[in-house]
Write a protein that holds these residues in place. Sequence first.
Motif, PDB file in Angstrom:
ATOM      1  N   SER A  30       0.826  -1.210   0.000  1.00 32.73           N
ATOM      2  CA  SER A  30       0.000   0.000   0.000  1.00 32.73           C
ATOM      3  C   SER A  30       0.858   1.258   0.000  1.00 32.73           C
ATOM      4  O   SER A  30       0.510   2.247  -0.659  1.00 32.73           O
ATOM      5  CB  SER A  30      -0.973   0.010   1.185  1.00 32.73           C
ATOM      6  OG  SER A  30      -0.304   0.183   2.417  1.00 32.73           O
ATOM      7  N   ILE A  31       1.982   1.221   0.672  1.00 33.17           N
ATOM      8  CA  ILE A  31       2.887   2.374   0.661  1.00 33.17           C
ATOM      9  C   ILE A  31       3.494   2.544  -0.729  1.00 33.17           C
ATOM     10  O   ILE A  31       3.600   3.658  -1.238  1.00 33.17           O
ATOM     11  CB  ILE A  31       3.961   2.240   1.764  1.00 33.17           C
ATOM     12  CG1 ILE A  31       3.296   2.341   3.137  1.00 33.17           C
ATOM     13  CG2 ILE A  31       5.046   3.301   1.602  1.00 33.17           C
ATOM     14  CD1 ILE A  31       4.189   1.988   4.301  1.00 33.17           C
TER      15      ILE A  31
ATOM     16  N   LEU B 175       0.787   4.091  -2.786  1.00 32.72           N
ATOM     17  CA  LEU B 175       0.599   5.520  -2.480  1.00 32.72           C
ATOM     18  C   LEU B 175       1.709   6.359  -3.106  1.00 32.72           C
ATOM     19  O   LEU B 175       1.442   7.416  -3.695  1.00 32.72           O
ATOM     20  CB  LEU B 175       0.542   5.738  -0.964  1.00 32.72           C
ATOM     21  CG  LEU B 175      -0.745   5.277  -0.282  1.00 32.72           C
ATOM     22  CD1 LEU B 175      -0.575   5.242   1.227  1.00 32.72           C
ATOM     23  CD2 LEU B 175      -1.914   6.184  -0.677  1.00 32.72           C
TER      24      LEU B 175
ATOM     25  N   SER C 294       1.520   6.727  -6.828  1.00 34.22           N
ATOM     26  CA  SER C 294       0.475   7.658  -7.240  1.00 34.22           C
ATOM     27  C   SER C 294       0.941   9.107  -7.317  1.00 34.22           C
ATOM     28  O   SER C 294       0.229   9.946  -7.887  1.00 34.22           O
ATOM     29  CB  SER C 294      -0.715   7.550  -6.281  1.00 34.22           C
ATOM     30  OG  SER C 294      -1.233   6.228  -6.306  1.00 34.22           O
TER      31      SER C 294
ATOM     32  N   TRP D 211      -4.215   5.410  -5.588  1.00 40.01           N
ATOM     33  CA  TRP D 211      -4.000   5.982  -4.258  1.00 40.01           C
ATOM     34  C   TRP D 211      -5.155   5.629  -3.328  1.00 40.01           C
ATOM     35  O   TRP D 211      -4.953   5.388  -2.143  1.00 40.01           O
ATOM     36  CB  TRP D 211      -3.786   7.502  -4.327  1.00 40.01           C
ATOM     37  CG  TRP D 211      -5.018   8.283  -4.703  1.00 40.01           C
ATOM     38  CD1 TRP D 211      -5.379   8.699  -5.948  1.00 40.01           C
ATOM     39  CD2 TRP D 211      -6.060   8.713  -3.826  1.00 40.01           C
ATOM     40  NE1 TRP D 211      -6.586   9.359  -5.906  1.00 40.01           N
ATOM     41  CE2 TRP D 211      -7.020   9.391  -4.619  1.00 40.01           C
ATOM     42  CE3 TRP D 211      -6.288   8.597  -2.459  1.00 40.01           C
ATOM     43  CZ2 TRP D 211      -8.177   9.956  -4.080  1.00 40.01           C
ATOM     44  CZ3 TRP D 211      -7.447   9.158  -1.922  1.00 40.01           C
ATOM     45  CH2 TRP D 211      -8.369   9.833  -2.723  1.00 40.01           C
ATOM     46  N   LEU D 212      -6.381   5.568  -3.871  1.00 41.07           N
ATOM     47  CA  LEU D 212      -7.543   5.255  -3.049  1.00 41.07           C
ATOM     48  C   LEU D 212      -7.544   3.783  -2.641  1.00 41.07           C
ATOM     49  O   LEU D 212      -7.796   3.452  -1.469  1.00 41.07           O
ATOM     50  CB  LEU D 212      -8.829   5.606  -3.800  1.00 41.07           C
ATOM     51  CG  LEU D 212     -10.130   5.475  -3.026  1.00 41.07           C
ATOM     52  CD1 LEU D 212     -10.121   6.367  -1.784  1.00 41.07           C
ATOM     53  CD2 LEU D 212     -11.309   5.839  -3.927  1.00 41.07           C
TER      54      LEU D 212
ATOM     55  N   SER E 258      -4.882   1.932  -2.415  1.00 42.76           N
ATOM     56  CA  SER E 258      -3.743   1.795  -1.500  1.00 42.76           C
ATOM     57  C   SER E 258      -4.069   2.341  -0.116  1.00 42.76           C
ATOM     58  O   SER E 258      -3.710   1.728   0.891  1.00 42.76           O
ATOM     59  CB  SER E 258      -2.515   2.516  -2.070  1.00 42.76           C
ATOM     60  OG  SER E 258      -2.136   1.943  -3.293  1.00 42.76           O
ATOM     61  N   LEU E 259      -4.757   3.456  -0.071  1.00 41.78           N
ATOM     62  CA  LEU E 259      -5.141   4.041   1.216  1.00 41.78           C
ATOM     63  C   LEU E 259      -6.085   3.110   1.971  1.00 41.78           C
ATOM     64  O   LEU E 259      -5.930   2.901   3.180  1.00 41.78           O
ATOM     65  CB  LEU E 259      -5.791   5.410   1.008  1.00 41.78           C
ATOM     66  CG  LEU E 259      -6.163   6.176   2.274  1.00 41.78           C
ATOM     67  CD1 LEU E 259      -4.933   6.465   3.129  1.00 41.78           C
ATOM     68  CD2 LEU E 259      -6.883   7.474   1.913  1.00 41.78           C
TER      69      LEU E 259
ATOM     70  N   PHE F  78      -4.059   0.243   3.284  1.00 38.27           N
ATOM     71  CA  PHE F  78      -3.212   0.739   4.370  1.00 38.27           C
ATOM     72  C   PHE F  78      -4.001   0.812   5.683  1.00 38.27           C
ATOM     73  O   PHE F  78      -3.551   0.307   6.713  1.00 38.27           O
ATOM     74  CB  PHE F  78      -2.661   2.119   3.986  1.00 38.27           C
ATOM     75  CG  PHE F  78      -1.697   2.704   4.966  1.00 38.27           C
ATOM     76  CD1 PHE F  78      -0.349   2.372   4.915  1.00 38.27           C
ATOM     77  CD2 PHE F  78      -2.122   3.605   5.934  1.00 38.27           C
ATOM     78  CE1 PHE F  78       0.551   2.922   5.820  1.00 38.27           C
ATOM     79  CE2 PHE F  78      -1.227   4.155   6.836  1.00 38.27           C
ATOM     80  CZ  PHE F  78       0.117   3.810   6.778  1.00 38.27           C
ATOM     81  N   VAL F  79      -5.164   1.427   5.630  1.00 41.28           N
ATOM     82  CA  VAL F  79      -5.976   1.607   6.845  1.00 41.28           C
ATOM     83  C   VAL F  79      -6.426   0.259   7.407  1.00 41.28           C
ATOM     84  O   VAL F  79      -6.263  -0.012   8.605  1.00 41.28           O
ATOM     85  CB  VAL F  79      -7.184   2.529   6.566  1.00 41.28           C
ATOM     86  CG1 VAL F  79      -8.176   2.516   7.721  1.00 41.28           C
ATOM     87  CG2 VAL F  79      -6.703   3.955   6.287  1.00 41.28           C
TER      88      VAL F  79
END
Length: 159
Positions: A34-35, A38, A41, A106-107, A109-110, A113-114
């Motif tokens: 995920s990083i 991000l 992106s 990015w969405l 991945s975010l 990540f969360v």
Amino acid sequence: MRRINALLEEYGESHQNKTNKLIHWICVPLIFFSIVGLIWSIPSEPLRRILNIDWVYINWASLILVLVVIYYLSISSLLAIGMLLFSALCLILANRLSGLEIAPLWLISLGIFVVAWIGQFYGHKVEGKKPSFFKDIQFLLIGPAWLMHFIYKKLGIPY
């Protein structure tokens, strides 16, 4: 004791619980990916212009991963090879996901990540110990290497 062994041992101290370990096997690679996603992106056109190379893998994620692999080289050249391969896989996956256009990378991945960090903190709640990176930030990079060292052990590869 070699530095890598000391780092892996110290990291392992707060990862003894079977449930926490299983969660780490899922969440640590997801967080790493995920990083990468991000950072992938971030618009890379300025970097490509500076380097005068127009190739999709010339981007900020690749540049950061070069630095990450250099860190791994500083603690274990053989583990660095495994982490290089995993990093390349993450870059390829980020490229493929961004091309699917199901949602912005990015969405995606975010979201990963969360959810993965929620899993990590739940695992540490079960473990009853704080995450290692609260003590030393470099343990954010040791987590993936800790998992890789188990793969190496299973394959009989010294690290």
